[in-house]
Design a protein around this motif. Structure first.
Motif, PDB file in Angstrom:
ATOM      1  N   LEU A 141       0.819  -1.208   0.000  1.00 40.74           N
ATOM      2  CA  LEU A 141       0.000   0.000   0.000  1.00 40.74           C
ATOM      3  C   LEU A 141       0.851   1.254   0.000  1.00 40.74           C
ATOM      4  O   LEU A 141       0.519   2.247  -0.640  1.00 40.74           O
ATOM      5  CB  LEU A 141      -0.930  -0.013   1.217  1.00 40.74           C
ATOM      6  CG  LEU A 141      -1.955   1.110   1.317  1.00 40.74           C
ATOM      7  CD1 LEU A 141      -2.887   1.084   0.129  1.00 40.74           C
ATOM      8  CD2 LEU A 141      -2.756   0.977   2.615  1.00 40.74           C
ATOM      9  N   ASP A 185      -5.413   3.472   5.157  1.00 41.63           N
ATOM     10  CA  ASP A 185      -5.375   3.806   3.734  1.00 41.63           C
ATOM     11  C   ASP A 185      -6.032   5.148   3.421  1.00 41.63           C
ATOM     12  O   ASP A 185      -6.303   5.454   2.256  1.00 41.63           O
ATOM     13  CB  ASP A 185      -6.040   2.701   2.920  1.00 41.63           C
ATOM     14  CG  ASP A 185      -7.490   2.448   3.345  1.00 41.63           C
ATOM     15  OD1 ASP A 185      -7.881   2.965   4.411  1.00 41.63           O
ATOM     16  OD2 ASP A 185      -8.208   1.731   2.626  1.00 41.63           O
ATOM     17  N   SER A 239       0.350  -1.204   6.388  1.00 35.87           N
ATOM     18  CA  SER A 239       0.184  -1.091   4.937  1.00 35.87           C
ATOM     19  C   SER A 239       0.686  -2.339   4.237  1.00 35.87           C
ATOM     20  O   SER A 239       0.082  -2.821   3.268  1.00 35.87           O
ATOM     21  CB  SER A 239       0.905   0.157   4.411  1.00 35.87           C
ATOM     22  OG  SER A 239       2.294   0.088   4.662  1.00 35.87           O
TER      23      SER A 239
END
Length: 650
Positions: A8, A581, A639
């Motif tokens: 991510l 996120d 992430s």
């Protein structure tokens, strides 16, 4: 590689290489600053008050140290505000009491009252009403130096220590810091102590009215009718005080001396805090103890041990924070990937285990006498006053290292103590349980508004996080009551008040981490309201910041600038609520990656914590080292794990 397979951090444009590099640099810096025996301790800076009081203490005792006092004077001149006086925190507003003490200290060390900085300070003090507007603690100091009459101070007789527990006032009904500060101070008041003041320096020029002619020294600290009634009681006590002294002072002083001696605490000092140690030294002097008396030498060593020198500048810390720094540094390094077998973690945890208080029944037992001790203090040693907050954070650090056999007994004893320290309303105070005799905050002495140690959100959140991390669920009655306490304390805007850190960002981070740890659904509307509040408080540069002035209700939204530590708290809170996120988290991470650093430590001048809201503020120098590292490492971990919930209680 499909986009879904890309970590991510890279998808959002935050290169994992940059993230890894800064996490690595900050981790190495932190490890390099660990002491040989395994602990960390960073400087703890307050305002002008403590260094000024140190100079006043030396002149009270006739133990003048010109070289050190000149270094302290340079510090005081350096932090003088643009308004002419001295603030309670960096770039803060004028504060009367800090300014009066700083001016007096500078005059004692020889600064010319007509020097520009002294004229500027004097003008500011007079413009704000003069030294007669000083707070209670400052008036005690001025009375001891003969600058105001003793009637400027509220009646604080030493005989109060003999009152029974059912009396309206009892030493067990106030906080540990109040107890340790007041006990020697009551001896000073009852003896009408007088400073030696060998240079005969006074500050009559700081008063707009002759102190002998001032009639209304006693103020109602809360404006409540109880406060007004207590002022009338103060007048009655003033009349009967001489008879009380004749009958009971010797017995009361013997009790107080015994109380102090049992808690002298070696080089860490009474209560481990500057005001209590300094008051003890002055009380010993007033009672005639010689300077070579072992107790006097012990207290002197303790107060001198709080001094921090940087070249030709020096200041005095209010206390030391090694246990707190060590457990938080351990969390940050473990988040960054270090394991139990790595030297920094192994040495830190060995040191921490050796600091657990297992054999001293402290003052907390007044309300929890059935408990076995099992906590940790904030300082190196402070056996009578283990800290609930520190204990919870130490346990979480030990537990996450994954060494069940090594840590089993330490964690079990701490769990037993923490569970037993829960107050009836479901929350936890910092040092005592049920320390909530609210009417005492109305007495004239309590104009600082921090006489008590009631349960707070931040401490309670840490306790809940600890209990959840070691296996208790939300179905556990102790956890359930704690969660209910957190919900009851949520502000209408969704945030939580931060008692021991600045401020709503700190409180909200603490609460969100605890709620996540116990399994509260991140989509709960109350959690979403907190998330919305945090997002709305993000600054244009991507960081978060909150001024110390937010402790005044009419200034709740003030910001001077983003800070690395507050940004880290906001990020940790948002990630605990499932926002890893979100664009806000990405911008916050970018802020930390780009913010100026000195090696692995982020630069941070603004104060980040509080001793007493609206009265006494702190700058933890370690916060800008371990909290940003912690937040960046957690971001990397989450992430790369596709947004999994954090496994730990904070």
């Amino acid at each position: 590689m499909r986009e879904a397979d890309v970590p991510l951090a890279e998808v959002e444009g935050i290169g994992s290489q940059d993230l890894d590099a800064i996490i690595g640099e900050a981790s190495r810096w932190l490890a390099e600053h660990q002491n040989d025996d395994g602990h960390w301790v960073f400087e703890l800076e307050a305002d002008a008050t403590i260094p000024a009081e140190y100079i006043l203490l030396n002149h009270f005792l006739d133990e003048i140290d010109d070289e050190r006092e000149q270094r302290l004077a340079r510090y005081l001149r350096r932090i003088q505000g643009k308004h002419g006086g001295w603030p309670l925190f960096h770039d803060g507003d004028f504060d009367m009491s800090a300014s009066v003490k700083a001016y007096y200290a500078l005059k004692l060390v020889g600064d010319d009252p007509n020097a520009p900085h002294m004229r500027k300070a004097r003008a500011a003090i007079l413009a704000h009403g003069g030294a007669e507007r000083s707070n209670v603690f400052t008036r005690f100091t001025l009375a001891m130096f003969g600058q105001v009459p003793w009637r400027a101070c509220p009646v604080t007789p030493i005989e109060a220590v003999l009152l029974p527990r059912w009396a309206p006032f009892h030493t067990t009904k106030v906080s540990y810091w109040s107890r340790t500060v007041m006990t020697p101070l009551m001896m000073l008041y009852s003896r009408k102590a007088r400073a030696v003041n060998p240079r005969g320096i006074g500050i009559a020029e700081l008063f707009r009215e002759n102190p002998e002619r001032v009639r209304d020294w006693m103020k109602n600290p809360t404006g409540h009718w109880i406060g007004a009634a207590l002022i009338q009681i103060d007048k009655v006590l003033r009349v009967i005080e001489p008879a009380v002294h004749r009958l009971f002072r010797a017995r009361a002083e013997a009790w107080a001396l015994d109380f102090i001696e049992k808690r002298l605490n070696g080089k860490d000092g009474l209560g481990g805090i500057y005001p209590a140690i300094a008051n003890t030294l002055m009380a010993y002097h007033t009672l005639g103890l010689p300077k070579d008396h072992p107790n006097v030498r012990t207290a002197r060593e303790a107060v001198d041990g709080l001094c921090v020198r940087h070249g030709d500048v020096e200041y005095v810390q209010p206390c030391l924070s090694p246990v707190w720094d060590t457990c938080l540094a351990s969390h940050a390094l473990q988040e960054a990937g270090l394991k139990a077998g790595d030297a920094p973690i192994a040495r830190a945890h060995d040191w921490l285990r050796g600091r657990q208080i297992l054999n001293v029944v402290g003052d907390w037992a007044h309300n929890r006498g059935h408990l076995r001790p099992g906590g940790w203090a904030f300082q190196y040693w402070n056996d009578y006053y283990p800290d609930v907050d520190d204990t919870a954070v130490v346990v979480m650090a030990l537990d996450r290292s994954g060494e069940p056999e090594v840590n089993k007994e330490a964690i079990a004893r701490a769990e037993e103590w923490i569970v037993g320290m829960q107050s009836a309303n479901g929350g936890w105070g910092a040092f005592d349980a049920e320390n909530n005799t609210d009417f005492l905050n109305h007495i004239p002495f309590a104009d600082h508004g921090a006489l008590l140690d009631p349960p707070t959100v931040d401490v309670s959140a840490r306790c809940l996080g600890m209990l959840a991390q070691i296996g208790r669920t939300i179905e556990d009655p102790v956890v359930r009551r704690g969660v209910d306490f957190l919900w009851s304390e949520q502000e209408p805007d969704g945030s939580w008040f931060g008692r021991w850190g600045t401020n709503y960002i700190y409180g909200t981070w603490s609460a969100l981490n605890a709620l996540n740890a116990v399994g509260v659904d991140p989509q709960d509307p109350r959690v979403r309201k907190a998330v919305d509040w945090l997002k709305a408080r993000q600054q244009a540069d991507g960081g978060w910041g909150e001024d110390c002035a937010t402790y005044w209700q009419d200034r709740k939204t003030e910001v001077k600038g983003s800070t690395p530590s507050q940004t880290a708290w906001a990020l940790l809170g948002l990630m605990a609520a499932g926002e890893v996120d979100s664009p806000e988290v990405e911008r916050g991470v970018r802020y930390l990656l780009e913010a100026p650093r000195d090696g692995g430590k982020w630069q941070e001048e603004l104060y980040n914590a509080v001793g007493f809201p609206r009265i006494f503020y702190l700058r933890y120098h370690g916060y800008s080292a371990y909290f940003p590292l912690w937040a960046l490492a957690r971001y990397r971990n989450l992430s790369q794990g596709n947004g999994a919930r954090p496994l730990y209680g904070m």
